[in-house]
Write a protein that holds these residues in place. Structure first.
Motif, mmCIF file in Angstrom:
data_model
loop_
_atom_site.group_PDB
_atom_site.id
_atom_site.type_symbol
_atom_site.label_atom_id
_atom_site.label_comp_id
_atom_site.label_asym_id
_atom_site.label_seq_id
_atom_site.Cartn_x
_atom_site.Cartn_y
_atom_site.Cartn_z
ATOM 1 N N ASN A 178 0.607 -1.127 -0.028
ATOM 2 C CA ASN A 178 0.055 -0.110 0.070
ATOM 3 C C ASN A 178 0.714 1.086 -0.092
ATOM 4 O O ASN A 178 0.462 2.326 0.704
ATOM 5 N N ASN A 179 1.929 1.255 -0.601
ATOM 6 C CA ASN A 179 2.843 2.181 -0.664
ATOM 7 C C ASN A 179 2.633 3.132 -2.056
ATOM 8 O O ASN A 179 2.422 2.262 -3.094
ATOM 9 N N ASN A 180 3.184 4.356 -2.087
ATOM 10 C CA ASN A 180 3.254 5.046 -3.622
ATOM 11 C C ASN A 180 4.291 4.022 -4.364
ATOM 12 O O ASN A 180 4.260 3.843 -5.581
ATOM 13 N N GLY A 181 5.404 4.088 -3.883
ATOM 14 C CA GLY A 181 6.654 3.286 -4.256
ATOM 15 C C GLY A 181 7.241 2.334 -3.548
ATOM 16 O O GLY A 181 7.230 2.591 -2.182
ATOM 17 N N ALA A 182 7.536 1.087 -3.761
ATOM 18 C CA ALA A 182 7.999 0.236 -2.878
ATOM 19 C C ALA A 182 9.376 0.389 -2.660
ATOM 20 O O ALA A 182 10.009 0.639 -1.704
ATOM 21 N N VAL A 183 10.484 0.150 -3.559
ATOM 22 C CA VAL A 183 11.848 0.373 -3.910
ATOM 23 C C VAL A 183 12.289 1.225 -4.866
ATOM 24 O O VAL A 183 11.937 1.049 -6.077
ATOM 25 N N LEU A 184 13.147 2.353 -4.719
ATOM 26 C CA LEU A 184 13.740 2.907 -5.743
ATOM 27 C C LEU A 184 15.196 3.163 -5.554
ATOM 28 O O LEU A 184 15.605 3.457 -4.287
ATOM 29 N N LEU A 185 15.936 2.593 -6.494
ATOM 30 C CA LEU A 185 17.402 2.945 -6.469
ATOM 31 C C LEU A 185 17.588 3.878 -7.531
ATOM 32 O O LEU A 185 17.351 3.836 -8.911
ATOM 33 N N ASP A 186 18.255 4.997 -7.188
ATOM 34 C CA ASP A 186 18.476 6.168 -7.570
ATOM 35 C C ASP A 186 20.141 6.647 -7.685
ATOM 36 O O ASP A 186 20.328 6.761 -6.663
ATOM 37 N N HIS A 187 20.565 6.787 -8.851
ATOM 38 C CA HIS A 187 22.153 7.223 -8.789
ATOM 39 C C HIS A 187 22.848 6.368 -7.887
ATOM 40 O O HIS A 187 23.436 7.011 -7.080
ATOM 41 N N CYS A 188 22.742 5.082 -8.071
ATOM 42 C CA CYS A 188 23.459 3.956 -7.142
ATOM 43 C C CYS A 188 23.699 2.929 -8.018
ATOM 44 O O CYS A 188 23.147 2.529 -9.118
ATOM 45 N N MET A 189 24.859 1.897 -7.376
ATOM 46 C CA MET A 189 24.955 0.736 -8.031
ATOM 47 C C MET A 189 25.182 -0.400 -7.067
ATOM 48 O O MET A 189 25.438 -0.381 -5.854
ATOM 49 N N ASN A 190 25.264 -1.552 -7.758
ATOM 50 C CA ASN A 190 25.463 -2.898 -6.858
ATOM 51 C C ASN A 190 24.649 -3.082 -5.876
ATOM 52 O O ASN A 190 25.098 -3.668 -4.917
ATOM 53 N N ASN A 191 23.498 -2.760 -5.907
ATOM 54 C CA ASN A 191 22.622 -3.126 -4.850
ATOM 55 C C ASN A 191 21.901 -4.442 -5.141
ATOM 56 O O ASN A 191 21.631 -4.801 -6.207
ATOM 57 N N SER A 192 21.187 -5.048 -4.145
ATOM 58 C CA SER A 192 20.620 -6.291 -4.388
ATOM 59 C C SER A 192 19.024 -6.284 -3.668
ATOM 60 O O SER A 192 18.982 -5.748 -2.638
ATOM 61 N N VAL A 193 18.032 -6.356 -4.707
ATOM 62 C CA VAL A 193 16.678 -6.481 -4.084
ATOM 63 C C VAL A 193 16.081 -7.927 -4.313
ATOM 64 O O VAL A 193 15.916 -8.229 -5.280
ATOM 65 N N ILE A 194 15.864 -8.491 -3.009
ATOM 66 C CA ILE A 194 15.768 -9.972 -3.319
ATOM 67 C C ILE A 194 14.621 -10.529 -2.465
ATOM 68 O O ILE A 194 14.596 -10.061 -1.071
ATOM 69 N N GLY A 195 14.021 -11.275 -2.990
ATOM 70 C CA GLY A 195 12.756 -11.979 -2.248
ATOM 71 C C GLY A 195 11.708 -10.831 -1.596
ATOM 72 O O GLY A 195 11.081 -11.520 -0.330
#
Length: 397
Positions: A178-195
């Motif tokens: 129920n969020n406007n946005g769940a996950v936002l990656l902005d100007h970044c690198m090598n992040n993991s969004v898992i499960g």
């Protein structure tokens, strides 16, 4: 007057009643136990409930903190533990240049910002409940190598926002709803969004100006856009996600090149995968079913679409608006109105596809110089329809 806090010889400070005012911690190696009492103030631009600077091995636990600009503010701290607190303030918990610290089992609600990290790395944020905030978890200004897991984030603007060179973070197994946005990656690198489980969010996972990130094994239900990769975001991996009942499952746009999208399950979305003004992407071994549009290429060139199972869609693959020199190979396409459609598209290679029981197998409109060979056309109502579209068929040269 003396504050209602008892001190034990083992460095443990325990609240004995509620306190109106602020606390500054000037010691290392202590525990501040609120015993479920309240620390409260009057919100103004300079108020802080608990603050400490340059301290190590401090625990803050079981305290209700409310009516401050900042509930808890930590600067240049290490080995800090913040646990089992309840916070309602303008900002809940803020870390500035902190490391090796833990935030767990806190409830932060009705704040403008729930948890903020700036220049803070190697921290763990786990099993917190963040609800009814304008934004819930913000990693900023080079906050890297943090571990964010098993949090519940409900009814916020942005749930998890990672920006400004905040790299190598792990965002895993959170319940985001129920969020406007769940996950936002902005100007970044090598992040993991898992499960993660993402439900009823306008935006699921967004990637802007961000490269070499991994988006793996997430379940996304009823989002306007499940996964969005935009604005020069390159070399990201999108693998093993399940995206159902949304508007667009996966969107690539605006020079987001060389991304790898494979083994995702996309069901009952308006659009499966759309690629707009991008090149060099690989779309392979995905299962795309019950969508109005399975895959759409708009002004997109030099992409590979191979080995996908695309069934029961209105349009399975739609190549339009100067989408040129793409390769569409070894896909299984069944029971669509149009299996592969071209409009104003040139020099594409269509080879080795199984095109079965569709209304139109290949539909060409003002599209020429494409190579269409070694495909298996079977039991389509119209195997091929061509309007103003001279192309090469079964030409191995």
């Amino acid at each position: 007057s003396t504050a209602p806090i008892s001190k034990l010889d083992n460095g443990r400070y325990t609240f004995t009643s509620d306190i109106f005012g602020s606390i500054i911690i000037n010691q290392d190696n202590i525990v501040n136990d609120g015993s479920n009492h309240r620390l409260y103030g009057e919100i103004d631009t300079n108020s802080t409930g608990i603050q400490l600077e340059g301290r190590t091995n401090v625990t803050i636990t079981k305290l209700n903190v409310n009516n401050y600009q900042y509930g808890i503010f930590i600067k240049s701290g290490s080995n800090i533990v913040i646990s089992q607190n309840e916070l309602t303030n303008e900002y809940g918990i803020a870390f500035d240049t902190c490391s090796n610290s833990t935030l767990f089992e806190n409830t932060v609600s009705n704040c403008y910002g729930a948890i903020l990290l700036a220049q803070s790395s190697n921290n763990q944020i786990t099993k917190n409940i963040l609800e009814n905030n304008n934004f819930s978890l913000n990693l900023d200004y080079g906050s890297s190598t943090n571990f964010i897991s098993e949090n519940v984030i409900d009814t916020t603007g942005e749930a998890v926002y990672v920006s400004k060179s905040s790299n190598n973070n792990s965002i895993s197994y959170n319940d985001l709803k129920n969020n406007n946005g769940a996950v936002l990656l902005d100007h970044c690198m090598n992040n993991s969004v898992i499960g993660n489980t993402i439900t009823n969010c306008k935006g699921g996972i967004g990637v802007n100006y961000a490269s070499d990130n991994r988006i793996i094994d997430n379940e996304i239900i009823s989002s306007d856009v499940g996964i969005s990769v935009m604005l020069n975001s390159e070399s990201n991996t999108i693998y093993g996600n399940t995206i159902n009942n949304g508007e667009t499952a996966i969107r690539l746009a605006l020079s987001s090149n060389n991304n790898n999208i494979f083994e995702n399950i996309l069901q009952r979305n308006t659009e499966g995968i759309t690629i707009n003004d991008c090149s060099g992407n690989s779309i392979s071994t995905n299962r795309i079913t019950d969508c109005d549009g399975g895959n759409g290429l708009i002004s997109a060139s030099n992409n590979l679409m191979s080995g996908n199972n695309i069934t029961d869609n209105q349009y399975s693959i739609d190549i339009t608006s100067n989408s040129n020199t793409n390769t569409i190979s070894t896909n299984y396409i069944k029971n669509s109105d149009v299996a592969i459609g071209f409009t104003s598209a040139l020099y594409n290679q269509i080879t080795g596809n199984n095109i079965i029981e569709n209304e139109f197998g290949v539909y060409l409109n003002s599209s020429s110089d494409n190579s269409i060979f070694n495909n298996n056309f079977r039991n389509n109502t119209n195997q091929v329809f061509s309007l103003g579209s001279p192309n090469s068929w079964n030409n191995e040269n």
